[in-house]
Enzyme design. Structure first.
Site, short mmCIF file in Angstrom:
data_model
loop_
_atom_site.label_atom_id
_atom_site.label_comp_id
_atom_site.label_asym_id
_atom_site.label_seq_id
_atom_site.Cartn_x
_atom_site.Cartn_y
_atom_site.Cartn_z
N ALA A 66 0.74 -0.90 0.25
CA ALA A 66 -0.21 -0.25 -0.05
C ALA A 66 0.90 1.01 -0.03
CB ALA A 66 -0.61 -0.28 1.35
N GLU A 114 -0.25 -9.54 -0.65
CA GLU A 114 -1.47 -9.71 -0.41
C GLU A 114 -2.14 -10.12 -1.89
OE1 GLU A 114 -2.14 -6.52 2.53
OE2 GLU A 114 -2.72 -7.64 4.05
N1 CO8 Z 1 4.45 3.42 -0.53
C1 CO8 Z 1 4.52 4.48 -0.98
N2 CO8 Z 1 6.69 4.70 -2.06
C2 CO8 Z 1 7.23 3.13 -1.66
C3 CO8 Z 1 6.62 1.89 -2.15
C4 CO8 Z 1 5.49 1.97 -0.64
N3 CO8 Z 1 4.79 1.08 -0.82
N4 CO8 Z 1 7.88 1.40 -1.64
C5 CO8 Z 1 9.16 1.98 -2.48
N5 CO8 Z 1 8.11 3.49 -2.61
C6 CO8 Z 1 9.17 4.58 -3.18
C7 CO8 Z 1 10.05 4.97 -1.99
O1 CO8 Z 1 9.65 6.10 -0.74
C8 CO8 Z 1 11.11 5.27 -3.49
O2 CO8 Z 1 10.62 6.69 -2.98
P1 CO8 Z 1 11.92 8.02 -3.61
O3 CO8 Z 1 12.37 7.54 -4.94
O4 CO8 Z 1 10.58 9.23 -3.77
O5 CO8 Z 1 12.53 8.40 -3.00
C9 CO8 Z 1 10.55 4.53 -4.49
O6 CO8 Z 1 9.75 4.12 -4.60
C10 CO8 Z 1 12.35 3.57 -4.71
O7 CO8 Z 1 12.16 3.26 -3.27
P2 CO8 Z 1 13.80 2.84 -2.61
O8 CO8 Z 1 14.59 3.89 -3.19
O9 CO8 Z 1 13.35 2.65 -1.17
O10 CO8 Z 1 13.74 1.42 -3.04
P3 CO8 Z 1 15.19 0.55 -2.64
O11 CO8 Z 1 15.42 -0.52 -4.17
O12 CO8 Z 1 16.34 0.85 -2.28
O13 CO8 Z 1 14.21 -0.89 -1.65
C11 CO8 Z 1 11.73 -1.41 -1.60
C12 CO8 Z 1 12.94 -0.76 -2.40
C13 CO8 Z 1 12.86 -2.71 -0.51
C14 CO8 Z 1 11.17 -2.15 -1.67
C15 CO8 Z 1 11.67 -0.69 -0.88
O14 CO8 Z 1 10.99 1.06 -1.62
C16 CO8 Z 1 10.49 -0.72 0.79
O15 CO8 Z 1 10.55 -1.65 1.58
N6 CO8 Z 1 10.04 -0.03 0.64
C17 CO8 Z 1 8.06 -0.52 1.47
C18 CO8 Z 1 7.81 -1.18 1.28
C19 CO8 Z 1 6.98 -1.95 2.44
O16 CO8 Z 1 6.76 -1.81 3.59
N7 CO8 Z 1 4.89 -2.01 1.85
C20 CO8 Z 1 3.87 -2.60 2.71
C21 CO8 Z 1 3.61 -1.11 2.76
S1 CO8 Z 1 2.43 -1.57 4.29
C22 CO8 Z 1 1.17 -1.88 3.23
O17 CO8 Z 1 1.43 -2.38 2.44
C23 CO8 Z 1 -0.35 -2.24 4.33
C24 CO8 Z 1 -1.66 -3.34 3.36
C25 CO8 Z 1 -2.39 -2.83 4.46
C26 CO8 Z 1 -3.19 -1.22 3.88
C27 CO8 Z 1 -4.33 -1.51 4.56
C28 CO8 Z 1 -4.33 0.56 4.53
C29 CO8 Z 1 -5.01 1.83 5.53
#
Ligand code: CO8
Length: 260
Positions: A66, A114
């Site tokens: 998300a 999911e």
């Molecule tokens: N949401 C928003 N932006 C994201 C997300 C995300 N989930 N994942 C990555 N991005 C963005 C980063 O902020 C970054 O943006 P910017 O370039 O502007 O700084 C860009 O994408 C690239 O990401 P990274 O620089 O972090 O890239 P890496 O290759 O270093 O890492 C990862 C990639 C491992 C995917 C890392 O980005 C990461 O850990 N992302 C988050 C993953 C995460 O925690 N997902 C779970 C989110 S919570 C969720 O899904 C709950 C579901 C239920 C929701 C219910 C709603 C209320």
């Protein structure tokens, strides 16, 4: 509603939906969630689509969860409503009259994992990374992950993944029963589409009956568990740790949880 964050094409009876929001690793914001609903409406209304494949294309991400930026300032009630909206959307995907196949090319995290689990079949790239990393953000899965993951890998593995937030690669996902095969990246989509096309060539009533029966009897319904999940999900947005975890991700620093 026009599709912007999902590219959709139909080839030989197989619909191929490619998530296309690379600046946020295909994260599911509310618009993309609504687009999944619209995609479902298009598939439901078009008898020419006999199978649906979901993929993140050739990028690093299938769907990285998300959208954390959008979630960061939600109140508990708004977060609960967002979780419920995601749960309903994935239930609609699961209820489509045609087989659904996830071709997981890269990160399938949180809501992305999911989403894949709401599909009938999951094929992975060797480069795929599956995970439920919500605890790193001080929250829990909110789009049915507490329910569908344990039905795929068993309660102990599911708990390990959800409690550690660790990612697993494609071959490990296969070993655990989360994905069917881990393929070289260039073979992933052709294989997923090939399987979808094979299934689409069979009698639709037989396919629908088999899906319905296996689904209905493989495991107890997820509804009651999803209700608990959405309630807790919303509650965690009212905690200091939930606010800190989401903020820390956006500020690119480790979260400092205090147990409050
Ligand atoms: N949401 C928003 N932006 C994201 C997300 C995300 N989930 N994942 C990555 N991005 C963005 C980063 O902020 C970054 O943006 P910017 O370039 O502007 O700084 C860009 O994408 C690239 O990401 P990274 O620089 O972090 O890239 P890496 O290759 O270093 O890492 C990862 C990639 C491992 C995917 C890392 O980005 C990461 O850990 N992302 C988050 C993953 C995460 O925690 N997902 C779970 C989110 S919570 C969720 O899904 C709950 C579901 C239920 C929701 C219910 C709603 C209320």
């Amino acid at each position: 509603m026009p599709l912007e964050n999902i590219l959709f094409r139909v080839e030989d009876g197989v619909g191929i939906a490619t998530f296309n929001r690379p600046k946020a690793m295909n994260a599911l914001d509310s618009r993309t969630l609504r687009e999944i609903g619209e995609l479902c409406a298009q598939v439901e209304g078009d008898p020419a689509v006999k199978a649906l494949v979901l993929t993140g294309g050739e990028g690093k991400a299938f769907v990285a969860g998300a959208d954390i930026a959008e979630m960061a300032n939600l109140t508990g009630l708004e977060a609960r409503r967002f979780a419920e909206a995601g749960q309903r959307t994935l239930e609609r995907l699961e209820a489509l009259p045609v087989v659904t196949v996830a071709a997981v090319n890269g990160f399938a995290l949180g809501g992305g994992c999911e989403l894949a689990m709401a599909c009938d079949l999951i094929y992975a790239s060797e480069r795929a990374r599956f995970g439920q990393p919500e605890v790193n953000l001080g929250i829990i899965p909110g789009f049915g992950g507490t329910q569908r993951l344990q039905r795929r890998v068993g309660p102990q593995r599911a708990l390990e993944m959800i409690l550690t937030g660790d990612m697993v690669d494609g071959p490990t996902a296969v070993a655990w029963g989360l994905a069917l095969e881990a393929l070289p990246p260039e073979k992933l989509l052709p294989h997923a589409v090939g399987q979808a096309r094979k299934i689409a060539s069979k009698g639709p009533a037989a396919i629908a009956a088999a899906r319905r029966i296996v689904r209905a009897t493989a495991a107890p319904p997820i509804g009651p568990g999803q209700l608990m999940e959405a309630e807790s999900f919303g509650g965690l947005f009212e905690t200091e740790d939930g606010k800190e975890g989401l903020k820390a991700f956006l500020e690119k620093r480790p979260a400092a949880f205090r147990g409050a």
